[in-house]
Design an enzyme around this catalytic site. Structure first.
Site, PDB file in Angstrom:
ATOM      1  CG  ASN A   3      38.599  52.453  39.880  1.00  0.00           C
ATOM      2  OD1 ASN A   3      37.776  52.764  40.735  1.00  0.00           O
ATOM      3  ND2 ASN A   3      38.929  51.897  38.342  1.00  0.00           N
ATOM      4  CG  HIS A   6      34.190  49.798  44.131  1.00  0.00           C
ATOM      5  ND1 HIS A   6      33.273  49.700  44.223  1.00  0.00           N
ATOM      6  CD2 HIS A   6      35.381  49.121  43.553  1.00  0.00           C
ATOM      7  CE1 HIS A   6      33.809  48.808  42.971  1.00  0.00           C
ATOM      8  NE2 HIS A   6      34.652  48.255  42.847  1.00  0.00           N
ATOM      9  CG  HIS A  34      33.354  52.615  35.011  1.00  0.00           C
ATOM     10  ND1 HIS A  34      34.173  51.383  34.273  1.00  0.00           N
ATOM     11  CD2 HIS A  34      33.018  53.269  33.586  1.00  0.00           C
ATOM     12  CE1 HIS A  34      32.984  51.229  33.523  1.00  0.00           C
ATOM     13  NE2 HIS A  34      32.621  52.004  32.831  1.00  0.00           N
ATOM     14  NE  ARG A  59      28.951  50.071  35.135  1.00  0.00           N
ATOM     15  CZ  ARG A  59      30.087  49.069  35.347  1.00  0.00           C
ATOM     16  NH1 ARG A  59      30.901  48.550  35.374  1.00  0.00           N
ATOM     17  NH2 ARG A  59      29.255  48.075  34.035  1.00  0.00           N
ATOM     18  NE  ARG A 100      26.760  49.544  38.432  1.00  0.00           N
ATOM     19  CZ  ARG A 100      27.415  48.360  37.517  1.00  0.00           C
ATOM     20  NH1 ARG A 100      28.719  47.370  38.322  1.00  0.00           N
ATOM     21  NH2 ARG A 100      26.703  47.584  36.755  1.00  0.00           N
ATOM     22  CD  GLU A 133      38.330  52.411  34.037  1.00  0.00           C
ATOM     23  OE1 GLU A 133      37.095  51.563  34.070  1.00  0.00           O
ATOM     24  OE2 GLU A 133      39.085  52.118  34.558  1.00  0.00           O
ATOM     25  CB  THR A 156      35.615  46.128  33.625  1.00  0.00           C
ATOM     26  OG1 THR A 156      34.970  47.382  33.594  1.00  0.00           O
ATOM     27  CG2 THR A 156      34.952  46.388  31.784  1.00  0.00           C
ATOM     28  CD  GLU A 199      43.619  49.353  32.418  1.00  0.00           C
ATOM     29  OE1 GLU A 199      42.930  50.873  32.094  1.00  0.00           O
ATOM     30  OE2 GLU A 199      43.576  49.073  33.398  1.00  0.00           O
ATOM     31  CG  HIS A 204      39.321  44.436  35.820  1.00  0.00           C
ATOM     32  ND1 HIS A 204      38.888  43.481  36.555  1.00  0.00           N
ATOM     33  CD2 HIS A 204      38.378  45.182  35.351  1.00  0.00           C
ATOM     34  CE1 HIS A 204      37.531  43.537  36.759  1.00  0.00           C
ATOM     35  NE2 HIS A 204      37.267  44.369  36.309  1.00  0.00           N
ATOM     36  N   GLY A 215      41.793  49.593  42.279  1.00  0.00           N
ATOM     37  CA  GLY A 215      40.665  50.248  43.056  1.00  0.00           C
ATOM     38  C   GLY A 215      40.300  49.440  43.755  1.00  0.00           C
TER      39      GLY A 215
END
Ligand code: PXP
Length: 250
Positions: A8, A11, A44, A46, A50, A71, A102, A153, A201, A223
């Site tokens: 992921n 970041h 992801h 969003r 962001r 995602e 999340t 997941e 996660h 991630g």
């Protein structure tokens, strides 16, 4: 076969957005991750944009050679995006604007199911497989099966938090073993229900091996820990270090 690693790269985009620059580019990051051996890339998109931007996902669709996992929240606008981009997999996740990341899994029981059901219907019709991000909870697994998705997941956040519990080592062991057992049981049940099972996660270099060793878990989405290590050792090394742990454990 060894467990698959999907990186992921959100970041990388977080660092870019901190200054509103065009670098570091998550598209470059994805290529480096794949060159280092990652099996897929997860982003992801969003609703508040962001970190990952529409442009990133559009370019990643053209450049990622392995699996591109998008995602997103189960909203009409995001479904339209996914239908246009056609990722290899869409993972539906719950999304709250005020959260840092999340926080929980999807709630598949009750009213919230309608939006998820509608998104699954449209994406499936377009040939995009859907995965649901859920807690390792038998009721959520059974609801996922009723929604006719091919994959789930499992949320590993509670296990990861338990490994960091501020109590004694004995307490940490007891709590994290219980959470690991929940994940193992959910994976077993998921497989017996005919689902492909991924997990993710909060996984890091210290807690990942036990999750990678759970029978039935095919893929991990990782991630933050990986991008954080990359700041010091580079993305190539960070991915290879993670793969070495996964290969030894699974
Ligand atoms: N899986 C899902 C569904 C997520 O939402 C996230 C965070 O974006 C991850 C995996 C990766 O979590 P982490 O960044 O803690 O490794």
């Amino acid at each position: 076969m060894s467990i698959l690693l999907h990186v992921n790269i959100d970041h990388v985009a977080t660092v870019r957005m901190a200054r509103g620059t065009s670098y570091p580019d998550p598209v470059w990051a994805a290529s480096l991750c794949e060159l280092a051996g990652a099996d897929g890339i997860t982003v992801h998109l969003r609703e508040d944009r962001r970190h990952i931007q529409d442009r990133d996902v559009e370019l990643l669709r053209q450049t990622v050679r392995g699996t591109l996992n998008l995602e997103m929240a189960a909203t009409p606008a995001m479904v339209q995006k996914a239908l246009a981009i056609k990722p290899d997999v869409v993972t539906l996740v719950p999304e709250k604007r005020e959260e840092r990341t999340t926080e929980g899994g999807l709630e598949l029981l009750g009213e919230a199911q309608a939006a998820v059901r509608s998104a699954i219907g449209q994406l499936t019709k377009a040939g995009i497989p859907v995965s649901l991000f859920i807690a390792p909870d038998p009721a959520q697994l059974r609801a996922a099966v009723q929604l006719k998705v091919p994959r789930v997941e499992l949320h590993t956040g509670s296990y990861c938090e338990a490994t960091l519990h501020p109590g004694t080592a004995v307490e940490r062991d007891r709590l994290s073993s219980a959470e690991l057992e929940r994940l193992a049981q959910a994976a077993e049940e998921g497989v017996s229900l005919g689902l492909h099972v991924a997990a993710g996660h909060g996984l890091d270099y210290n807690n990942v091996a036990k999750v990678a060793a759970i029978p039935g878990v095919e893929e991990l989405n990782i991630g933050h820990a990986l991008v954080a290590r990359a700041v010091f050792v580079g993305l190539d090394r960070a991915v290879r270090d993670m793969l070495a742990i996964l290969h030894a454990a699974s």
